[in-house]
Design a protein around this motif. Structure first.
Motif, mmCIF file in Angstrom:
data_model
loop_
_atom_site.group_PDB
_atom_site.id
_atom_site.type_symbol
_atom_site.label_atom_id
_atom_site.label_comp_id
_atom_site.label_asym_id
_atom_site.label_seq_id
_atom_site.Cartn_x
_atom_site.Cartn_y
_atom_site.Cartn_z
ATOM 1 N N SER A 69 0.827 -1.207 0.000
ATOM 2 C CA SER A 69 0.000 0.000 0.000
ATOM 3 C C SER A 69 0.862 1.259 0.000
ATOM 4 O O SER A 69 0.577 2.229 -0.714
ATOM 5 C CB SER A 69 -0.928 0.009 1.219
ATOM 6 O OG SER A 69 -1.788 -1.089 1.212
ATOM 7 N N VAL A 70 1.930 1.235 0.801
ATOM 8 C CA VAL A 70 2.853 2.378 0.838
ATOM 9 C C VAL A 70 3.512 2.565 -0.524
ATOM 10 O O VAL A 70 3.643 3.696 -1.033
ATOM 11 C CB VAL A 70 3.915 2.171 1.930
ATOM 12 C CG1 VAL A 70 4.984 3.260 1.851
ATOM 13 C CG2 VAL A 70 3.266 2.154 3.302
ATOM 14 N N LEU A 71 3.907 1.444 -1.158
ATOM 15 C CA LEU A 71 4.567 1.518 -2.462
ATOM 16 C C LEU A 71 3.626 2.089 -3.523
ATOM 17 O O LEU A 71 4.015 2.967 -4.309
ATOM 18 C CB LEU A 71 5.034 0.124 -2.869
ATOM 19 C CG LEU A 71 5.710 0.003 -4.243
ATOM 20 C CD1 LEU A 71 6.980 0.832 -4.283
ATOM 21 C CD2 LEU A 71 6.011 -1.452 -4.570
ATOM 22 N N ILE A 72 2.379 1.587 -3.558
ATOM 23 C CA ILE A 72 1.421 2.070 -4.549
ATOM 24 C C ILE A 72 1.075 3.534 -4.297
ATOM 25 O O ILE A 72 0.892 4.312 -5.237
ATOM 26 C CB ILE A 72 0.158 1.194 -4.538
ATOM 27 C CG1 ILE A 72 0.493 -0.202 -5.068
ATOM 28 C CG2 ILE A 72 -0.966 1.816 -5.364
ATOM 29 C CD1 ILE A 72 -0.672 -1.161 -5.087
ATOM 30 N N SER A 73 1.018 3.948 -3.039
ATOM 31 C CA SER A 73 0.720 5.346 -2.700
ATOM 32 C C SER A 73 1.788 6.273 -3.254
ATOM 33 O O SER A 73 1.491 7.377 -3.726
ATOM 34 C CB SER A 73 0.626 5.518 -1.187
ATOM 35 O OG SER A 73 -0.436 4.768 -0.661
ATOM 36 N N SER A 74 3.038 5.817 -3.205
ATOM 37 C CA SER A 74 4.131 6.652 -3.690
ATOM 38 C C SER A 74 4.140 6.770 -5.208
ATOM 39 O O SER A 74 4.744 7.691 -5.762
ATOM 40 C CB SER A 74 5.464 6.086 -3.208
ATOM 41 O OG SER A 74 5.694 4.798 -3.773
ATOM 42 N N GLN A 75 3.446 5.839 -5.893
ATOM 43 C CA GLN A 75 3.438 5.834 -7.354
ATOM 44 C C GLN A 75 2.169 6.448 -7.950
ATOM 45 O O GLN A 75 2.053 6.577 -9.159
ATOM 46 C CB GLN A 75 3.568 4.390 -7.869
ATOM 47 C CG GLN A 75 4.796 3.652 -7.375
ATOM 48 C CD GLN A 75 6.085 4.230 -7.907
ATOM 49 O OE1 GLN A 75 6.150 4.687 -9.047
ATOM 50 N NE2 GLN A 75 7.126 4.236 -7.067
ATOM 51 N N SER A 76 1.200 6.779 -7.087
ATOM 52 C CA SER A 76 -0.095 7.251 -7.583
ATOM 53 C C SER A 76 -0.368 8.672 -7.088
ATOM 54 O O SER A 76 0.013 9.043 -5.973
ATOM 55 C CB SER A 76 -1.206 6.312 -7.112
ATOM 56 O OG SER A 76 -2.464 6.783 -7.502
ATOM 57 N N ASP A 77 -1.050 9.449 -7.932
ATOM 58 C CA ASP A 77 -1.401 10.816 -7.559
ATOM 59 C C ASP A 77 -2.585 10.862 -6.596
ATOM 60 O O ASP A 77 -2.632 11.698 -5.700
ATOM 61 C CB ASP A 77 -1.741 11.649 -8.818
ATOM 62 C CG ASP A 77 -0.543 11.798 -9.732
ATOM 63 O OD1 ASP A 77 0.599 11.799 -9.216
ATOM 64 O OD2 ASP A 77 -0.737 11.899 -10.959
ATOM 65 N N ASN A 78 -3.549 9.966 -6.787
ATOM 66 C CA ASN A 78 -4.735 9.957 -5.937
ATOM 67 C C ASN A 78 -5.116 8.515 -5.596
ATOM 68 O O ASN A 78 -6.050 7.951 -6.173
ATOM 69 C CB ASN A 78 -5.898 10.671 -6.634
ATOM 70 C CG ASN A 78 -7.120 10.780 -5.742
ATOM 71 O OD1 ASN A 78 -7.006 10.758 -4.521
ATOM 72 N ND2 ASN A 78 -8.295 10.917 -6.352
ATOM 73 N N LEU A 339 -5.777 -7.364 -1.305
ATOM 74 C CA LEU A 339 -4.627 -7.445 -2.210
ATOM 75 C C LEU A 339 -5.078 -7.526 -3.657
ATOM 76 O O LEU A 339 -4.530 -6.849 -4.544
ATOM 77 C CB LEU A 339 -3.804 -8.676 -1.838
ATOM 78 C CG LEU A 339 -2.443 -8.846 -2.500
ATOM 79 C CD1 LEU A 339 -1.527 -7.708 -2.119
ATOM 80 C CD2 LEU A 339 -1.824 -10.178 -2.079
ATOM 81 N N GLY A 340 -6.100 -8.357 -3.918
ATOM 82 C CA GLY A 340 -6.604 -8.471 -5.282
ATOM 83 C C GLY A 340 -7.183 -7.172 -5.792
ATOM 84 O O GLY A 340 -6.921 -6.759 -6.932
ATOM 85 N N ALA A 341 -7.969 -6.494 -4.952
ATOM 86 C CA ALA A 341 -8.579 -5.217 -5.359
ATOM 87 C C ALA A 341 -7.533 -4.137 -5.571
ATOM 88 O O ALA A 341 -7.735 -3.202 -6.349
ATOM 89 C CB ALA A 341 -9.585 -4.764 -4.301
ATOM 90 N N LEU A 342 -6.392 -4.283 -4.885
ATOM 91 C CA LEU A 342 -5.332 -3.289 -5.013
ATOM 92 C C LEU A 342 -4.473 -3.524 -6.254
ATOM 93 O O LEU A 342 -4.073 -2.580 -6.942
ATOM 94 C CB LEU A 342 -4.451 -3.343 -3.760
ATOM 95 C CG LEU A 342 -3.664 -2.089 -3.377
ATOM 96 C CD1 LEU A 342 -4.593 -0.931 -3.097
ATOM 97 C CD2 LEU A 342 -2.803 -2.381 -2.145
ATOM 98 N N LEU A 343 -4.204 -4.803 -6.566
ATOM 99 C CA LEU A 343 -3.282 -5.125 -7.651
ATOM 100 C C LEU A 343 -3.938 -5.186 -9.027
ATOM 101 O O LEU A 343 -3.352 -4.751 -10.019
ATOM 102 C CB LEU A 343 -2.600 -6.469 -7.366
ATOM 103 C CG LEU A 343 -1.541 -6.484 -6.275
ATOM 104 C CD1 LEU A 343 -1.007 -7.888 -6.088
ATOM 105 C CD2 LEU A 343 -0.399 -5.528 -6.632
ATOM 106 N N VAL A 344 -5.135 -5.756 -9.074
ATOM 107 C CA VAL A 344 -5.775 -5.985 -10.376
ATOM 108 C C VAL A 344 -5.929 -4.706 -11.198
ATOM 109 O O VAL A 344 -5.651 -4.711 -12.409
ATOM 110 C CB VAL A 344 -7.134 -6.703 -10.189
ATOM 111 C CG1 VAL A 344 -7.944 -6.691 -11.473
ATOM 112 C CG2 VAL A 344 -6.902 -8.136 -9.728
ATOM 113 N N PRO A 345 -6.339 -3.567 -10.599
ATOM 114 C CA PRO A 345 -6.490 -2.355 -11.413
ATOM 115 C C PRO A 345 -5.191 -1.844 -12.031
ATOM 116 O O PRO A 345 -5.236 -1.122 -13.043
ATOM 117 C CB PRO A 345 -7.052 -1.325 -10.413
ATOM 118 C CG PRO A 345 -7.711 -2.141 -9.363
ATOM 119 C CD PRO A 345 -6.860 -3.365 -9.238
#
Length: 471
Positions: A69-78, A339-345
């Motif tokens: 979650s921390v990693l995806i937050s750093s890569q996404s604007d919103n 995890l699935g809802a976070l990764l699949v998109p």
């Protein structure tokens, strides 16, 4: 007074999960902006309160999704909308697991369950496999993993040395055959049960499917697995073994429990039809109501009334134990859904479909590869909940890879079934290891190894047969 406040606070924390369940159900039935914001923090409180008692797998999965979650937050604007949607999935599956857990509480306190289990255990050797296997599947729809402990302990009590005629070889053979019957029967639950976690995962991740579209394919698959297990048990039966007579009991409790299971299942379908909701949502309503009604009827024996008040007091006084018992299932299943809802998109499914086409993993080959991946990953400790959630969520429309959704669904459900009884790391194997005082590796890979090597290629061929009929 100072000592009273920590007790009151602890008591409030014990109700975090029930509050999450109620808020999640309200938000599903009557969408509103307030209910999710009650469910989300209360689930977080529950996970924190239960942290110390969680298994290593549950802790590891939660720490992994926190880091991701921390990693995806750093890569996404919103990232907030994506995280909230994923956390709502977590809340849903936490509620689902806990709703089934309430049903298990009622079942494990029932005399009917114990008496019906004794009927299954006391069968003639020729009929022991089908009765135990089918009985485990039926009981497993209601009790889930509890059926392994219940029937396993009954087998040990009924399979004493005196009951085996003083022959230790007879005792050992009976133990192995009955335990494998129970284990393989439990493997049928993901394919048969409309109330189970497996069905909820499939329907949530593959929106084009409904239970009535999966059942006509899943049920014959379960029959195939049952027939192969029964045939293998018959072929490998010991010859020239003196078997002592069996003290059989009336089958009335077994038929009563079967009727009860049918009533609970019918209540779920009726609830879904009346309220016009999908099957997993109907489970959230019908199962707790069925569990409370069942528990109330048990409490009536204590004298007078409907038993509802006594049942409510039992749930109130033992809420910490009842809802705390689901801590690992909530963390693993809910965390896998998150995890699935976070990764699949974030996965480019068009690119993935094109890559699969070039590698040859297209159509039924992809279904077979997915099935083998789930089984193999389970052998190194990855729970099938995680792998199936990710694979099922990859393609909202499996026609992109030349495959009917129901074929992929049944392949994944079959893999889930086999993973439960062949991986030394699953809950079923851990329960049997404690009961039998034998290594889970011995049970999974030596006792049941031949069944695994026969059924896996059989199911691979079955996937191609299904594809040819449904494609």
């Amino acid at each position: 007074m100072n000592r009273e406040w920590p007790r009151r606070l602890r008591r409030l924390l014990d109700y975090a999960l029930p509050l999450c369940m109620a808020a999640t159900l309200v938000s599903l039935l009557f969408p509103n902006p307030l209910s999710p914001w009650i469910a989300r923090p209360t689930l977080l409180i529950y996970l924190l309160v239960q942290w110390r008692r969680k298994s290593k797998l549950a802790k590891g999965l939660l720490l992994f999704i926190a880091a991701l979650s921390v990693l995806i937050s750093s890569q996404s604007d919103n990232p907030l909308p994506q995280f909230l949607a994923a956390w709502d999935r977590f809340c849903f599956f936490a509620t689902f697991v806990s709703a089934l857990g309430l049903l298990r509480v009622s079942a494990m306190r029932s005399r009917l369950v114990r008496h019906a289990g004794q009927v299954l255990i006391r069968q003639r050797p020729a009929w022991r496999y089908p009765t135990l296997s089918i009985g485990t599947a039926v009981f497993g729809m209601i009790i889930n993993i509890g059926v392994i402990g219940l029937f396993g302990s009954m087998v040990q009590r009924s399979n004493s040395l005196s009951a085996a005629g003083g022959e230790r070889r007879v005792q050992a053979v009976r133990e192995r055959r009955m335990m494998l019957s129970i284990l393989r029967g439990f493997a049928l639950v993901p394919l048969l049960s409309p109330l189970g976690v497996t069905m909820a995962v499939m329907l949530s991740n593959m929106p084009s499917l409904r239970w009535h579209t999966i059942a006509p394919v899943a049920l014959p698959t379960a029959v195939l697995m049952f027939a192969m297990g029964w045939l293998l048990d018959w072929v490998l039966r010991p010859r020239n073994l003196k078997v002592p007579p069996v003290d059989r009991r009336s089958s009335k409790p077994l038929w009563q429990f079967t009727a009860l299971a049918a009533v609970i299942t019918s209540a779920v379908f009726l609830c879904g039809w009346v309220l016009d909701v999908r099957l997993p949502v109907a489970v959230l309503i019908a199962c707790p109501l069925s569990a409370f009604t069942w528990l109330s009827l048990q409490r009536r024996r204590l004298g007078g009334g409907t038993g509802a008040r006594r049942a409510a007091m039992l749930l109130y006084r033992h809420s910490r134990l009842i809802f705390g018992a689901n801590r690992n299932e909530v963390a693993i299943l809910g965390g896998s859904a998150f995890l699935g809802a976070l990764l699949v998109p974030v996965i480019d499914r068009d690119m993935l479909a094109e890559a699969l086409l070039h590698t040859g993993l297209y159509g039924p080959w992809f279904a077979v590869a997915a099935m083998m991946a789930v089984i193999l990953l389970a052998q190194i400790g990855l729970n099938p909940i995680v792998s199936v959630t990710l694979i099922a969520g990859l393609f909202a429309d499996t026609h992109e890879i030349g495959l009917e959704p129901v074929v992929l669904a049944v392949a994944l459900m079959s893999a889930w079934s086999l993973a439960m009884i062949t991986s030394p790391f699953t809950a079923a194997m851990q329960v049997l290891e404690q009961l039998l005082q034998r290594s889970s590796y011995m049970i999974a890979w030596r006792w049941d190894g031949l069944f695994f090597w026969i059924i896996v290629p059989t199911l691979c061929v079955w996937v191609f047969v299904l594809h040819s009929f449904l494609g």
